[in-house]
Design an enzyme around this catalytic site. Structure first.
Site, PDB file in Angstrom:
ATOM      1  CG  HIS A  48      -1.903  -0.992   1.378  1.00 23.82           C
ATOM      2  ND1 HIS A  48      -1.607  -2.312   1.642  1.00 23.82           N
ATOM      3  CD2 HIS A  48      -3.259  -0.917   1.302  1.00 23.82           C
ATOM      4  CE1 HIS A  48      -2.745  -3.004   1.711  1.00 23.82           C
ATOM      5  NE2 HIS A  48      -3.744  -2.180   1.502  1.00 23.82           N
TER       6      HIS A  48
ATOM      7  CG  ASN B 264       4.075  -2.775   2.906  1.00 18.06           C
ATOM      8  OD1 ASN B 264       3.677  -1.629   2.898  1.00 18.06           O
ATOM      9  ND2 ASN B 264       3.264  -3.808   2.872  1.00 18.06           N
TER      10      ASN B 264
END
Length: 769
Positions: free
Chosen positions: A538, A575
């Site tokens: 994301h 991440n």
């Protein structure tokens, strides 16, 4: 012109397009053949496709063992279908099962007339029939047609089969470029048979179901006649990035809309055109002369076939957003079945569906380091730790029993996360979010410098298209099919967060944004799934965006971050803010992509919980690329982020904008994206001016003024969030400091080797300078 004549004309146009692609790929196709002839099946495919193919084959073999002992979950068994019936000589029975959902498309006549066959189709779900666009180029073209199942030869002669009326008013979608059409079929035939009796052929999005040089089996109704099976002399010779397969055949002309299968009877393509031999600019006839206009098609010397790849079709369907709710639900039911069942099987074993880093086999292909044949035993090492035995030999009982035990633990599939269907009323990013009453605290969204505007996806008026979501918005780089920038409003207040855990939203599911073309987005099967051990990262973090005044707002905000427009390849240790939760190998590591705003937020104080976060990948034309069968895709090595807050300083709220540049270049260079292992990431605090130079993304003057590194060419190397220059933090004496912005160089923290954390112009660059 009658309907049959229109169909013949449209088919000829599709064949002309296929012939053009065939001629264009002549050099590559001959190279593929030479590689296969010299080194065997798989030599013309990438190492990634070979590894993924072997993983799928071995896992499916183990699934057959589980079924034999009654331990394969029924949902997975239904999804895999005829593939589970592979035995020593499976062609007849397995092909029969695979062919049961295949139908002859007929023109319905009145009483006393015999239906005229024009094409082939097959059930892709219990309700929907798939064929070519040139068969049904419009909804009206499907009226007055039927699907004739079991029209085939038997010991008694040609069986007439059972015919169901096609119902395009209930459902119809089509795409001319891919030559695919999907229509509804009425659930009962005229004589009362149920459509559910015929099953369906699952559309599995995986791209590595077949290798160049392997056979392509076609079940067809050539020229509208009885069902026939082309299972010989039909090898795959080329895979086109545009979404097509080329395969040879010296059997029959393929019938429009036929399903094309791998040797394991997995659906790999929708057949749509036969390719004639072409000599001196003319089509060659079967007698060696030239075919003339007006001669029947069976006089053409057909030399190859072209089919549309199933992965391309799934991508097209996943990108649709239908206005009719009932039709959208029918489409959604089909798409739920398109995920790879091999992933489901591997999840039972706690394994990843990524290609294994090493495939140790008895016969190795030295160029790839993996076997290109079908050995009796595979051992996948690395993050995948399973032992798989071919069905032809008895597997150790302990291995099968262990997996069977795992299979028993499988529970009903969790419902996926729920998305807001209304894309018209998403509010997007609010630049006044930090303080609506104070114009000095506004945080405008980014822009793109003029030199790079031609890369940006635009609206119908030619202006950069800004896609609005709940709490954030973004712009897409059309050339790279990745986000150029995003701007998100974040509220860390506990009372505005979800009361349950992440799983209570439902299982994660990435989806395309239906407002933009599917070709402008990178899908799972094209890169993320076959690329290996990387996250579907994301850019706007899920946990940042999942806030709101009620549970519905929080739920939809959480789901919106799962659009492919918000996804980039990121290493999991990069991440995730706490990667050790998922993998003990990362114990002690902090994922800095998520750690920056965590630390900045701590400096806000309890009285303020809001931040604006601008972020995106650094899309450099020098970025590396990988091709997993859908064409070369460049992936970013570097990422940028700007965290904007309004802390209280000397009794006043002021803007602070912290720019960061993070690189995973060292890890990619050392390990590659197929064996993406944890390593050292380079992370830097940089000025917003420097970010614009690197990214082509520009920021408002107010944010430059709020940048602690304004006017500085420094690139501050940092180890963790505590080293961010300009962040307010409490000292031991109870006073507050703005971090290194107020510190002398002698007071700056040191790395483990004792060297000071200062920007070095001579440092080895893993991130752009």
């Amino acid at each position: 012109m009658g309907q049959f004549e229109r169909f013949k004309e449209a088919r000829r146009a599709a064949q002309q397009a296929a012939l053009g692609r065939w001629i264009e790929r002549t050099e590559q196709r001959e190279q593929n053949k030479q590689q296969v002839a010299a080194a065997g099946i798989g030599a013309a495919d990438s190492p990634q496709r070979n590894a993924r193919f072997q993983l799928r084959e071995a896992t499916l073999a183990q699934a057959r063992e589980l079924r034999a002992i009654g331990r394969l979950p029924i949902g997975i068994e239904r999804k895999i279908g005829p593939t589970l019936d592979i035995v020593s000589f499976p062609e007849n029975e397995t092909a029969r099962k695979a062919g049961r959902p295949v139908a002859r498309v007929v023109l319905l006549g009145g009483d006393g007339t015999q239906a005229e066959g024009i094409a082939t189709a097959f059930l892709a779900s219990p309700q929907l029939l798939m064929t070519n666009h040139h068969v049904f180029p419009s909804r009206s073209a499907a009226h007055g047609t039927g699907a004739n199942f079991l029209f085939e030869r038997s010991e008694r002669g040609i069986e007439t089969g059972v015919t169901f009326e096609i119902d395009p008013d209930a459902f119809y979608v089509a795409d001319e470029a891919l030559d695919v059409a999907l229509v509804a079929v009425k659930p009962r035939s005229v004589d009362g048979h149920s459509l559910s009796e015929y099953g369906s052929i699952t559309l599995i999005e995986a791209t590595s179901k077949i290798l160049i040089g392997q056979p392509v089996n076609i079940i067809q109704h050539p020229e509208g006649g009885p069902k026939q099976y082309a299972v010989a002399h039909n090898r795959l010779v080329d895979i086109l990035a545009a979404g097509f397969l080329h395969y040879e055949t010296d059997t029959l002309e393929g019938s429009s809309g036929s399903p094309a299968f791998s040797k394991s009877w997995e659906l790999v393509a929708l057949h749509h055109a036969s390719i004639p031999e072409y000599r001196d600019g003319r089509v060659v006839a079967v007698d060696g002369g030239f075919w003339e206009e007006g001669m029947p098609d069976d006089k053409v010397h057909w030399i190859a076939n072209e089919g549309t790849r199933i992965s391309a079709i799934v991508k097209f369907l996943a990108g649709l957003q239908l206005d009719n709710l009932a039709q959208q639900e029918m489409l959604g039911d089909l798409l739920k079945t398109t995920t790879d069942p091999v992933d489901d099987l591997l999840s039972l074993q706690g394994a990843t569906a990524a290609p294994p880093p090493n495939v140790i086999a008895s016969d190795s292909f030295t160029r790839l380091g993996v076997s290109t044949m079908a050995p009796n035993q595979f051992t996948f090492s690395g993050p995948v730790n399973i032992h798989v035995y071919a069905a032809s030999q008895a597997a150790p009982v302990s291995s099968v029993q262990q997996v069977a035990t795992d299979a028993q633990k499988l529970i009903a599939v969790e419902a996926p996360i729920r998305f807001d269907r209304d894309y018209q009323n998403r509010e997007g990013y609010d630049p006044t979010f930090l303080d609506a009453d104070n114009p000095d605290l506004q945080v405008p969204a980014p822009n793109v410098v003029s030199e790079r505007l031609d890369e940006i996806l635009t609206d119908r008026k030619g202006k950069p298209l800004v896609l609005k979501y709940h709490h954030f918005e973004l712009a897409m780089n059309e050339r790279r099919r990745l986000q150029m920038w995003s701007a998100a409003n974040v509220d860390y207040a506990p009372e505005r967060k979800h009361k349950g855990d992440r799983k209570s939203f439902g299982s994660d599911k990435w989806v395309p944004d239906p407002r933009i073309p599917a070709a402008a987005q990178i899908f799972d099967s094209e890169f993320y799934k076959p690329a290996g051990n990387i996250d579907r990262g994301h850019i706007v973090r899920r946990e940042d965006n999942a806030w709101g005044d009620d549970e519905t707002e929080i739920e939809f905000a959480n789901s919106d971050t799962f659009h492919w427009t918000n996804c980039t390849p990121q290493h999991e240790a990069f991440n995730q803010s706490n990667p050790a939760r998922n993998d003990a190998a990362y114990r002690g590591m902090k994922g800095l992509w998520g750690d920056f705003e965590n630390y900045v937020q701590k400096g806000l104080g309890d009285e303020d919980t809001k931040a604006c976060i601008l972020a995106g990948p650094v899309l450099d034309k020098r970025d590396p690329s990988a091709d997993f069968g859908a064409g070369a895709i460049q992936y970013p090595l570097n990422f940028w982020k700007v965290v904007v807050v309004a802390p209280q300083i000397d009794g006043m709220r002021v803007l602070r904008a912290y720019g960061f540049l993070l690189s995973q270049a060292d890890v990619v260079e050392r390990f590659g994206i197929e064996v993406f292992q944890p390593g050292r990431f380079r992370q830097h605090q940089v000025s917003l001016q420097r970010l614009t130079e690197l990214t082509g993304v520009s920021f408002d003057d107010a944010l430059h003024a709020a940048d602690p590194l304004k006017g500085s060419g420094e690139r501050i190397d940092i180890v963790d969030g505590s080293e961010i220059r300009g962040v307010r933090r409490k000292l031991r004496n109870g006073k507050e400091s703005l971090g290194r912005a107020n510190a002398t160089p002698q007071e700056w923290p040191r790395q483990q080797d004792g060297s000071k954390l200062v920007a070095s112009k001579t440092a080895k660059a893993a991130a752009p300078k």
